[in-house]
Design a protein around this motif. Structure first.
Motif, short mmCIF file in Angstrom:
data_model
loop_
_atom_site.label_atom_id
_atom_site.label_comp_id
_atom_site.label_asym_id
_atom_site.label_seq_id
_atom_site.Cartn_x
_atom_site.Cartn_y
_atom_site.Cartn_z
N SER A 5 0.85 -1.18 0.00
CA SER A 5 0.00 0.00 0.00
C SER A 5 0.89 1.23 0.00
CB SER A 5 -0.89 0.02 1.24
OG SER A 5 -1.58 1.24 1.32
N GLU A 7 -0.35 4.11 0.82
CA GLU A 7 -0.98 5.06 1.73
C GLU A 7 -0.12 5.20 2.98
OE1 GLU A 7 -5.15 5.71 4.13
OE2 GLU A 7 -4.97 4.07 2.72
N LYS A 9 0.92 5.94 6.72
CA LYS A 9 0.30 5.79 8.03
C LYS A 9 1.21 6.44 9.07
CE LYS A 9 -2.97 3.25 6.34
NZ LYS A 9 -4.31 3.77 6.22
N TYR A 86 4.80 3.25 4.85
CA TYR A 86 3.96 2.88 3.71
C TYR A 86 4.71 1.81 2.91
CZ TYR A 86 6.92 6.04 0.93
OH TYR A 86 7.98 6.65 0.32
N LYS A 141 -5.10 1.93 10.02
CA LYS A 141 -6.03 2.14 8.90
C LYS A 141 -7.22 2.93 9.42
CE LYS A 141 -4.85 -1.76 6.14
NZ LYS A 141 -5.23 -3.04 5.61
N GLN A 145 -4.45 9.46 9.05
CA GLN A 145 -3.61 9.96 7.96
C GLN A 145 -3.36 11.46 8.12
OE1 GLN A 145 -2.07 8.58 5.39
NE2 GLN A 145 -1.51 10.45 4.36
#
Length: 150
Positions: A5, A7, A9, A86, A141, A145
């Motif tokens: 991922s 994304e 964190k 990430y 999750k 963020q």
């Protein structure tokens, strides 16, 4: 199981005082010190999770590091280092770090990061990293963020 991922964190935030000795002859924090700030924050996060090194002597190795300098930090100040992870894989992950001036309203002064590989101390090769890292990543999750954690 590999969870690739991109994304970011947020996993850790810490504040480090800028020391007089961190500055160079030009009167601002020397570029090498930014890497020390990032290292300190990364190591503090891993140590807080009990991951330095593990019971077999396996641990993190930085295979690449980077830093983009936006503004020069100077003494006196404090630098807040926000650490994100990430691209979580089986034995590696990427970190991204923001260094913010506390005296300047937490404005970003530098951004950097590193590629971290968990290495087997006997073979010198990548090995799956501790479950604590994967668990922490899974817990993040959601809505953290980009938020500063204090």
């Amino acid at each position: 199981m590999t969870e690739q991922s991109n994304e970011k964190k947020l996993v850790h935030t810490m504040t480090i005082p800028v020391r007089w000795g961190d500055m160079d002859a030009l009167g601002h924090v020397n570029n090498t010190v930014y890497f020390r700030y990032m290292e300190q924050a990364r190591i503090e996060w891993l140590a807080a999770m009990g991951c330095l090194p593990d019971e077999n002597g396996n641990g993190p190795v930085i295979v690449s590091a980077r830093c983009d300098f936006r503004k020069p930090l100077t003494y006196p100040d404090q630098v807040e280092v926000c650490t994100y992870i990430y691209s979580l894989g089986k034995s590696s992950f990427e970190t991204a770090q923001e260094m913010r001036s506390v005296n300047d309203g937490y404005a970003v002064y530098a951004e950097g990061g590193a590629t971290v590989v968990w290495v087997d101390s006997k073979t010198g090769k990548g090995t799956p990293f501790p479950d604590a890292i994967r668990t922490k990543y899974a817990e993040l999750k959601g809505d953290q963020q980009g938020r500063r954690v204090r």
